[in-house]
Design a protein around this motif. Structure first.
Motif, mmCIF file in Angstrom:
data_model
loop_
_atom_site.group_PDB
_atom_site.id
_atom_site.type_symbol
_atom_site.label_atom_id
_atom_site.label_comp_id
_atom_site.label_asym_id
_atom_site.label_seq_id
_atom_site.Cartn_x
_atom_site.Cartn_y
_atom_site.Cartn_z
ATOM 1 N N ALA A 122 0.830 -1.207 0.000
ATOM 2 C CA ALA A 122 0.000 0.000 0.000
ATOM 3 C C ALA A 122 0.863 1.255 0.000
ATOM 4 O O ALA A 122 0.587 2.225 -0.733
ATOM 5 N N TYR A 123 1.921 1.246 0.807
ATOM 6 C CA TYR A 123 2.793 2.424 0.881
ATOM 7 C C TYR A 123 3.504 2.664 -0.446
ATOM 8 O O TYR A 123 3.612 3.800 -0.913
ATOM 9 N N THR A 124 3.978 1.588 -1.074
ATOM 10 C CA THR A 124 4.651 1.719 -2.363
ATOM 11 C C THR A 124 3.691 2.262 -3.414
ATOM 12 O O THR A 124 4.071 3.084 -4.260
ATOM 13 N N PHE A 125 2.427 1.817 -3.388
ATOM 14 C CA PHE A 125 1.432 2.329 -4.324
ATOM 15 C C PHE A 125 1.262 3.832 -4.148
ATOM 16 O O PHE A 125 1.185 4.587 -5.133
ATOM 17 N N GLY A 126 1.213 4.287 -2.900
ATOM 18 C CA GLY A 126 1.067 5.713 -2.652
ATOM 19 C C GLY A 126 2.283 6.512 -3.072
ATOM 20 O O GLY A 126 2.166 7.549 -3.734
ATOM 21 N N VAL A 127 3.472 6.018 -2.726
ATOM 22 C CA VAL A 127 4.702 6.760 -3.018
ATOM 23 C C VAL A 127 4.968 6.825 -4.512
ATOM 24 O O VAL A 127 5.296 7.885 -5.058
ATOM 25 N N THR A 128 4.842 5.694 -5.199
ATOM 26 C CA THR A 128 5.146 5.688 -6.631
ATOM 27 C C THR A 128 4.129 6.496 -7.423
ATOM 28 O O THR A 128 4.453 7.009 -8.496
ATOM 29 N N GLY A 129 2.924 6.651 -6.884
ATOM 30 C CA GLY A 129 1.951 7.498 -7.558
ATOM 31 C C GLY A 129 2.392 8.946 -7.631
ATOM 32 O O GLY A 129 2.015 9.680 -8.556
ATOM 33 N N LEU A 130 3.202 9.372 -6.680
ATOM 34 C CA LEU A 130 3.704 10.745 -6.685
ATOM 35 C C LEU A 130 4.655 11.005 -7.842
ATOM 36 O O LEU A 130 4.939 12.156 -8.167
ATOM 37 N N ALA A 131 5.178 9.938 -8.452
ATOM 38 C CA ALA A 131 6.117 10.095 -9.563
ATOM 39 C C ALA A 131 5.410 10.348 -10.885
ATOM 40 O O ALA A 131 6.058 10.558 -11.900
ATOM 41 N N THR A 132 4.079 10.316 -10.902
ATOM 42 C CA THR A 132 3.326 10.552 -12.133
ATOM 43 C C THR A 132 3.550 11.977 -12.621
ATOM 44 O O THR A 132 3.496 12.935 -11.842
ATOM 45 N N ALA A 133 3.821 12.099 -13.914
ATOM 46 C CA ALA A 133 4.107 13.420 -14.480
ATOM 47 C C ALA A 133 2.835 14.270 -14.557
ATOM 48 O O ALA A 133 1.730 13.756 -14.715
ATOM 49 N N GLY A 134 3.018 15.585 -14.471
ATOM 50 C CA GLY A 134 1.925 16.521 -14.693
ATOM 51 C C GLY A 134 0.895 16.601 -13.586
ATOM 52 O O GLY A 134 -0.260 16.953 -13.843
ATOM 53 N N LEU A 135 1.287 16.313 -12.346
ATOM 54 C CA LEU A 135 0.323 16.373 -11.250
ATOM 55 C C LEU A 135 -0.001 17.826 -10.900
ATOM 56 O O LEU A 135 0.858 18.713 -10.975
ATOM 57 N N THR A 136 -1.233 18.063 -10.499
ATOM 58 C CA THR A 136 -1.669 19.378 -10.023
ATOM 59 C C THR A 136 -2.079 19.235 -8.556
ATOM 60 O O THR A 136 -2.195 18.109 -8.054
#
Length: 495
Positions: free
Chosen positions: A338-352
């Motif tokens: 679960a933590y890895t899912f949350g952290v790696t989601g932050l690497a998505t380009a173009g976040l607002t």
């Protein structure tokens, strides 16, 4: 006896040091001297060679590959996971003592030349894959933390600089090149842009670092170059962290394969500096840029669209699921997924600022804070249900829970597993659901209450934590009270 030990966990934050303390205390209680080297996220101070030379045996309590393991060659060894050292330090110590005694009873001529420090039989293929993956994640987390906090500070400053909530959007659309060319140190808007771009640069390393250190865990230093190149290629084609995972494993195995080639003696010297990085980078570059990049990028776009499309009950259900996973095993494999899912989601380009990935991160962190805080509260509300040791642990659990260190609840779970885990899972699920429902967002991947100023909807943050803590504390008290009431009923009645 004199024993040495090495402890390390995937994130190098809590279990590493808890295992070290547990082993030291167990050794002291039994009259043995245990000296521990912690290979944590802040680095490690290697054991003095003289201490190793004087040791009777070694304990490897690690979920990652032990650094410079050959230093312990010749010592009787036991190899266990870090959680066993936390939960069962006395048993681990007994196994180490048994290994030393068995080695002493073996005639010198029959002893193996090398230390019996091969990987433990229980280290299955799945365990090795998890170790490699968590090596990449643990090295990536500091970049996420630094970048995320800088971006969050930028959004806060932008709201002041542009005079309103729209500032967080305005800073993302500002002409950064023009601002850097005529930077005004007295302009809050300029500082907001500098902080944002610096944080984004730190985020730019996430996928290469993830890929590079997965490859490093598999192939040691020969895996670093193709791993980083593969991660950069994944970012270039938009494959994101999924691409980084693929290139990390592929680069590690390719580099490992090439490093084992039988080559002429004259070529050996240039293998690590020319041949291995050249060939492995070429293979990984073609793999990601030509063959796999587009399909993986499509999968990433699908995942991003799916998260963006979640509304109402769906997003609340996702929050409940992530929260339950964080509370289920308190730093174990399910928690780390679960933590890895949350952290790696932050690497998505173009976040607002309104990106769903930030809401996912908030639900994950809040869910991980519940268990230690709830148990700390329970020890205060109903102290008679807990032992004196647990009440002391409850005092420390306040700070650990507030700092998002789920492992603060482990001493309670070790003493009463099913009651604590049930209460923790339910309470954390409630917190995750409330967090998602209230739209709480978080750019930083760690910190607990200490990053509250960086949270989107701070009031929702507090309400979500309080809701889960209250539910979990009440539930664990009820379950323990049921046990206390049932115990006398089971006793035979005197005639």
């Amino acid at each position: 006896m004199k024993l040495v030990a090495v402890t390390s966990c995937p994130t190098g934050i809590a279990h590493t040091y808890m295992a070290a303390e547990a082993l030291e205390q167990a050794g002291k209680a039994q009259g043995h001297e245990v000296t521990v080297e912690t290979q944590g996220s802040i680095g490690s101070e290697p054991l003095d060679p003289a201490v190793i030379a004087a040791a009777d045996g070694v304990i490897f309590a690690a979920d990652l590959e032990v650094k410079e393991r050959d230093r312990f060659a010749g010592l009787p060894a036991v190899d266990v996971g870090v959680k066993r050292a936390v939960h069962e330090p006395a048993k681990v110590l007994a196994e180490a003592i048994a290994a030393v005694e068995a080695a002493a009873a073996t005639p010198a001529a029959e002893r193996p030349v090398a230390a019996p420090a091969a990987p433990r039989p229980a280290a299955s293929g799945a365990t090795k894959v998890r170790q490699w993956l968590m090596t990449g994640v643990s090295h990536m987390i500091p970049f996420v933390a630094a970048g995320g906090i800088l971006i969050a500070l930028s959004f806060m400053l932008a709201q002041v600089a542009w005079g309103g909530a729209e500032g967080a959007v305005a800073v993302t659309k500002a002409d950064a090149a023009a601002i850097f060319a005529s930077f005004d140190p007295l302009s809050l808007q300029h500082w907001a842009v500098v902080l944002l771009k610096t944080g984004q640069l730190a985020f730019g390393f996430l996928v290469p670092v993830l890929s590079g250190y997965i490859a490093y865990a598999i192939a040691d230093r020969p895996g670093l170059v193709p791993g980083f190149v593969g991660g950069a290629a994944a970012g270039f084609v938009g494959a994101g962290f999924l691409g980084g995972l693929v290139t990390g494993f592929a680069a590690g195995f390719v580099a490992l394969w090439i490093s084992r080639w039988k080559v002429a003696k004259g070529v050996r010297g240039i293998m690590p500096v020319v041949v291995i990085p050249l060939l492995s980078s070429l293979v990984i570059g073609v793999l990601m840029l030509v063959l796999l990049g587009r399909p993986i990028a499509g999968a990433m776009e699908g995942l991003t669209d799916w998260l963006g499309g979640l509304q109402g009950g769906s997003i609340i259900l996702l929050g409940a699921l992530l929260g339950a996973m964080m509370g289920f095993d308190l730093g174990g494999p399910v928690n780390k997924v679960a933590y890895t899912f949350g952290v790696t989601g932050l690497a998505t380009a173009g976040l607002t600022p309104d990106s769903p990935q930030y809401k996912v991160m908030a639900a994950v962190m809040l869910g991980g804070m519940v268990a230690p805080l709830a148990l700390a509260l329970a020890t205060v509300v109903r102290p008679r249900l807990f032992t004196e040791v647990e009440r002391e642990n409850g005092k420390a659990a306040w700070l650990l829970g507030a700092s998002f260190i789920s492992e603060g609840a482990i001493p309670f779970a070790a003493a009463d597993p099913w009651r604590v885990i049930v209460a923790s899972t339910v309470g954390s699920a409630v917190t995750g659901a409330v967090s998602m429902g209230l739209g709480v967002s978080l750019v930083a991947p760690h910190g607990g209450v200490w990053v509250l100023p960086l949270v989107g909807n701070p009031l929702g943050f507090v309400l979500a934590v309080l809701a889960g803590v209250a539910v979990s504390a009440v539930l664990v008290i009820l379950l323990k009270q049921t046990r206390k009431v049932a115990a006398p009923a089971a006793e035979p009645v005197a005639a």
